[in-house]
Design a protein around this motif. Structure first.
Motif, PDB file in Angstrom:
ATOM      1  N   ASN A 249     -15.276  12.809  30.409  1.00  0.00           N
ATOM      2  CA  ASN A 249     -15.158  11.407  30.809  1.00  0.00           C
ATOM      3  C   ASN A 249     -14.146  10.671  29.940  1.00  0.00           C
ATOM      4  O   ASN A 249     -13.369   9.852  30.440  1.00  0.00           O
ATOM      5  CB  ASN A 249     -16.519  10.712  30.752  1.00  0.00           C
ATOM      6  N   ILE A 250     -14.135  10.955  28.654  1.00  0.00           N
ATOM      7  CA  ILE A 250     -13.155  10.331  27.758  1.00  0.00           C
ATOM      8  C   ILE A 250     -11.745  10.770  28.144  1.00  0.00           C
ATOM      9  O   ILE A 250     -10.819   9.950  28.159  1.00  0.00           O
ATOM     10  CB  ILE A 250     -13.477  10.662  26.291  1.00  0.00           C
ATOM     11  N   LEU A 251     -11.576  12.045  28.459  1.00  0.00           N
ATOM     12  CA  LEU A 251     -10.248  12.529  28.876  1.00  0.00           C
ATOM     13  C   LEU A 251      -9.783  11.850  30.153  1.00  0.00           C
ATOM     14  O   LEU A 251      -8.602  11.480  30.282  1.00  0.00           O
ATOM     15  CB  LEU A 251     -10.270  14.046  29.054  1.00  0.00           C
ATOM     16  N   PHE A 252     -10.688  11.650  31.106  1.00  0.00           N
ATOM     17  CA  PHE A 252     -10.315  10.954  32.336  1.00  0.00           C
ATOM     18  C   PHE A 252      -9.960   9.493  32.047  1.00  0.00           C
ATOM     19  O   PHE A 252      -9.066   8.945  32.686  1.00  0.00           O
ATOM     20  CB  PHE A 252     -11.424  11.068  33.381  1.00  0.00           C
ATOM     21  N   LEU A 253     -10.642   8.877  31.092  1.00  0.00           N
ATOM     22  CA  LEU A 253     -10.281   7.518  30.700  1.00  0.00           C
ATOM     23  C   LEU A 253      -8.906   7.490  30.058  1.00  0.00           C
ATOM     24  O   LEU A 253      -8.113   6.574  30.300  1.00  0.00           O
ATOM     25  CB  LEU A 253     -11.309   6.959  29.713  1.00  0.00           C
ATOM     26  N   LEU A 254      -8.595   8.484  29.226  1.00  0.00           N
ATOM     27  CA  LEU A 254      -7.283   8.534  28.581  1.00  0.00           C
ATOM     28  C   LEU A 254      -6.162   8.826  29.582  1.00  0.00           C
ATOM     29  O   LEU A 254      -5.024   8.371  29.390  1.00  0.00           O
ATOM     30  CB  LEU A 254      -7.282   9.589  27.468  1.00  0.00           C
ATOM     31  N   LEU A 255      -6.468   9.558  30.642  1.00  0.00           N
ATOM     32  CA  LEU A 255      -5.462   9.857  31.672  1.00  0.00           C
ATOM     33  C   LEU A 255      -5.283   8.720  32.677  1.00  0.00           C
ATOM     34  O   LEU A 255      -4.259   8.660  33.365  1.00  0.00           O
ATOM     35  CB  LEU A 255      -5.847  11.132  32.431  1.00  0.00           C
TER      36      LEU A 255
ATOM     37  N   TRP B  50     -11.680   7.036  40.140  1.00  0.00           N
ATOM     38  CA  TRP B  50     -11.091   8.049  39.265  1.00  0.00           C
ATOM     39  C   TRP B  50     -12.152   8.585  38.287  1.00  0.00           C
ATOM     40  O   TRP B  50     -12.267   9.789  38.082  1.00  0.00           O
ATOM     41  CB  TRP B  50      -9.896   7.465  38.533  1.00  0.00           C
ATOM     42  N   LEU B  51     -12.943   7.671  37.707  1.00  0.00           N
ATOM     43  CA  LEU B  51     -13.990   8.089  36.777  1.00  0.00           C
ATOM     44  C   LEU B  51     -15.104   8.850  37.498  1.00  0.00           C
ATOM     45  O   LEU B  51     -15.702   9.776  36.941  1.00  0.00           O
ATOM     46  CB  LEU B  51     -14.552   6.880  36.032  1.00  0.00           C
ATOM     47  N   TRP B  52     -15.375   8.476  38.755  1.00  0.00           N
ATOM     48  CA  TRP B  52     -16.340   9.225  39.550  1.00  0.00           C
ATOM     49  C   TRP B  52     -15.848  10.652  39.753  1.00  0.00           C
ATOM     50  O   TRP B  52     -16.627  11.602  39.670  1.00  0.00           O
ATOM     51  CB  TRP B  52     -16.559   8.542  40.903  1.00  0.00           C
ATOM     52  N   LEU B  53     -14.549  10.803  40.014  1.00  0.00           N
ATOM     53  CA  LEU B  53     -13.972  12.135  40.183  1.00  0.00           C
ATOM     54  C   LEU B  53     -14.168  12.964  38.913  1.00  0.00           C
ATOM     55  O   LEU B  53     -14.519  14.146  38.976  1.00  0.00           O
ATOM     56  CB  LEU B  53     -12.486  12.042  40.544  1.00  0.00           C
ATOM     57  N   GLY B  54     -13.962  12.347  37.762  1.00  0.00           N
ATOM     58  CA  GLY B  54     -14.183  13.053  36.495  1.00  0.00           C
ATOM     59  C   GLY B  54     -15.631  13.449  36.303  1.00  0.00           C
ATOM     60  O   GLY B  54     -15.930  14.567  35.851  1.00  0.00           O
ATOM     61  N   ALA B  55     -16.547  12.553  36.652  1.00  0.00           N
ATOM     62  CA  ALA B  55     -17.972  12.866  36.529  1.00  0.00           C
ATOM     63  C   ALA B  55     -18.363  13.981  37.499  1.00  0.00           C
ATOM     64  O   ALA B  55     -19.121  14.891  37.139  1.00  0.00           O
ATOM     65  CB  ALA B  55     -18.803  11.616  36.784  1.00  0.00           C
ATOM     66  N   TRP B  56     -17.834  13.922  38.708  1.00  0.00           N
ATOM     67  CA  TRP B  56     -18.116  14.969  39.687  1.00  0.00           C
ATOM     68  C   TRP B  56     -17.587  16.313  39.197  1.00  0.00           C
ATOM     69  O   TRP B  56     -18.271  17.336  39.297  1.00  0.00           O
ATOM     70  CB  TRP B  56     -17.490  14.612  41.037  1.00  0.00           C
ATOM     71  N   LEU B  57     -16.366  16.303  38.651  1.00  0.00           N
ATOM     72  CA  LEU B  57     -15.768  17.541  38.151  1.00  0.00           C
ATOM     73  C   LEU B  57     -16.592  18.108  37.004  1.00  0.00           C
ATOM     74  O   LEU B  57     -16.873  19.316  36.967  1.00  0.00           O
ATOM     75  CB  LEU B  57     -14.328  17.285  37.703  1.00  0.00           C
ATOM     76  N   SER B  58     -17.012  17.259  36.077  1.00  0.00           N
ATOM     77  CA  SER B  58     -17.804  17.758  34.950  1.00  0.00           C
ATOM     78  C   SER B  58     -19.162  18.274  35.418  1.00  0.00           C
ATOM     79  O   SER B  58     -19.653  19.272  34.906  1.00  0.00           O
ATOM     80  CB  SER B  58     -17.975  16.673  33.883  1.00  0.00           C
ATOM     81  N   ASN B  59     -19.771  17.632  36.391  1.00  0.00           N
ATOM     82  CA  ASN B  59     -21.046  18.117  36.924  1.00  0.00           C
ATOM     83  C   ASN B  59     -20.882  19.417  37.689  1.00  0.00           C
ATOM     84  O   ASN B  59     -21.789  20.248  37.713  1.00  0.00           O
ATOM     85  CB  ASN B  59     -21.697  17.064  37.823  1.00  0.00           C
TER      86      ASN B  59
END
Length: 118
Positions: free
Chosen positions: A10-16, A98-107
């Motif tokens: 999630n932090i990486l997605f925030l940085l991107l 975008w953050l939802w996409l990151g959460a979905w990817l991590s899950n």
């Protein structure tokens, strides 16, 4: 351990996010870390209350009003965290997607498999 890996993603997605969405500013790793914590707290405490209070309009819009709620919560986080800025509601909505996409990817990558019941 899985929680920490999800948190890092999630932090990486925030940085991107500033490179993907114009109008988003994350000044550095510290701002991304604090933003991830604040967004997590906001989503755990405030979001469920807002979703319940706006249930009628959410039903009428077939759930699309949830995007507005998510965008408003991102704007709330941006007003709290120094070094994190979002320019407007539409930018906040795109950031929440975008953050939802990151959460979905991590899950998806990190499975919480329960042992088989015997």
């Amino acid at each position: 351990m899985k929680f920490i890996i999800r948190f890092i993603i999630n932090i990486l997605f925030l940085l991107l996010a500033p490179f993907i969405i114009s109008g988003v500013v994350v000044s550095g790793l510290w701002a991304a870390l604090v933003t991830a914590i604040i967004l997590g707290l906001i989503n755990a405490v405030i979001r469920p209350i807002l979703v319940i209070l706006t249930l009628p309009i959410n039903i009428l819009t077939l759930g699309l009003f949830t995007l507005i709620i998510n965008g408003l919560l991102v704007l709330l986080a941006a007003s709290i965290v120094q070094g994190f800025r979002v320019d407007g509601l539409w930018t906040a909505i795109w950031l929440s997607l975008w953050l939802w996409l990151g959460a979905w990817l991590s899950n998806t990558l990190i499975h919480d498999r329960q042992p088989a019941v015997r």
